[in-house]
Write a protein that holds these residues in place. Sequence first.
Motif, short mmCIF file in Angstrom:
data_model
loop_
_atom_site.label_atom_id
_atom_site.label_comp_id
_atom_site.label_asym_id
_atom_site.label_seq_id
_atom_site.Cartn_x
_atom_site.Cartn_y
_atom_site.Cartn_z
N VAL A 2 -36.26 65.35 3.47
CA VAL A 2 -35.39 64.40 2.82
C VAL A 2 -34.11 65.11 2.40
CG1 VAL A 2 -35.14 62.96 0.74
CG2 VAL A 2 -37.28 62.94 2.03
N ASP A 71 -30.03 60.99 3.17
CA ASP A 71 -31.03 59.94 3.04
C ASP A 71 -30.94 59.25 1.68
OD1 ASP A 71 -32.38 60.55 5.56
OD2 ASP A 71 -33.06 62.36 4.54
N THR A 174 -37.41 57.64 -1.09
CA THR A 174 -36.56 58.00 0.05
C THR A 174 -37.42 58.27 1.27
OG1 THR A 174 -34.92 58.94 -1.46
CG2 THR A 174 -34.77 59.59 0.84
N ARG A 175 -38.51 58.99 1.10
CA ARG A 175 -39.43 59.23 2.23
C ARG A 175 -39.96 57.92 2.79
NH1 ARG A 175 -42.28 64.04 -0.76
NH2 ARG A 175 -41.07 65.75 0.10
N ARG A 178 -37.26 55.98 4.72
CA ARG A 178 -36.98 56.64 6.01
C ARG A 178 -38.02 56.26 7.06
NH1 ARG A 178 -36.33 62.81 5.58
NH2 ARG A 178 -36.64 62.54 7.79
N GLU A 179 -39.27 56.10 6.64
CA GLU A 179 -40.35 55.78 7.57
C GLU A 179 -40.22 54.40 8.17
OE1 GLU A 179 -43.99 56.35 5.42
OE2 GLU A 179 -43.69 58.52 5.26
#
Length: 181
Positions: A2, A71, A174-175, A178-179
């Motif tokens: 990230v 991100d 954030t993770r 993003r996925e």
Amino acid sequence: MVKIVGIAGSLRPKSYSHQALASATQRVEALGASVEILDLRQMQLPFCIGSDDYPGYPDVVRLRETVQAADGLILVSPEYHGSLSGVMKNALDLMNFDHLSGKVTGLISILGGQHNSNALNDLRIIMRWVHGWVIPEQIAIGQAWKSFGEDGKLLDEKLSKRFDQFAESLVENTRRLREVL
């Protein structure tokens, strides 16, 4: 990994905004994210005139490209006259949807007096307008001179825990985003 960009909307040397950003940055990095700080004190940014091009201002390109490649964001602003700083607003105005859309954003405000949420609310509206995602954990630090030691470290245990929760939420959300994007 990230990638987070941190921006403090204060031009003051040794500002509490920069100390809060450093505190948030350390926690975010400890969770495995990379953080790049765009120090507006070191950048030459013009007043926004609503243009797509600012010839002679390479820092506008740097600001835009760095934020676009990130991100997520950490935005820290002192509260002046019941709102975010002009420095922060100008930096955000120099960018557009291409740079800010989809960014997971954590917000922190710094106040000399009692804490309130005006700057945070205004930042939240701005980020929503450009299709950013603001985490629910936000931090307003009132009477900031009481919150930081000479070394810039947080003095209050409860506030320190709030910074931990802030960092965890920013990195995790954030993770997740993003996925799916």
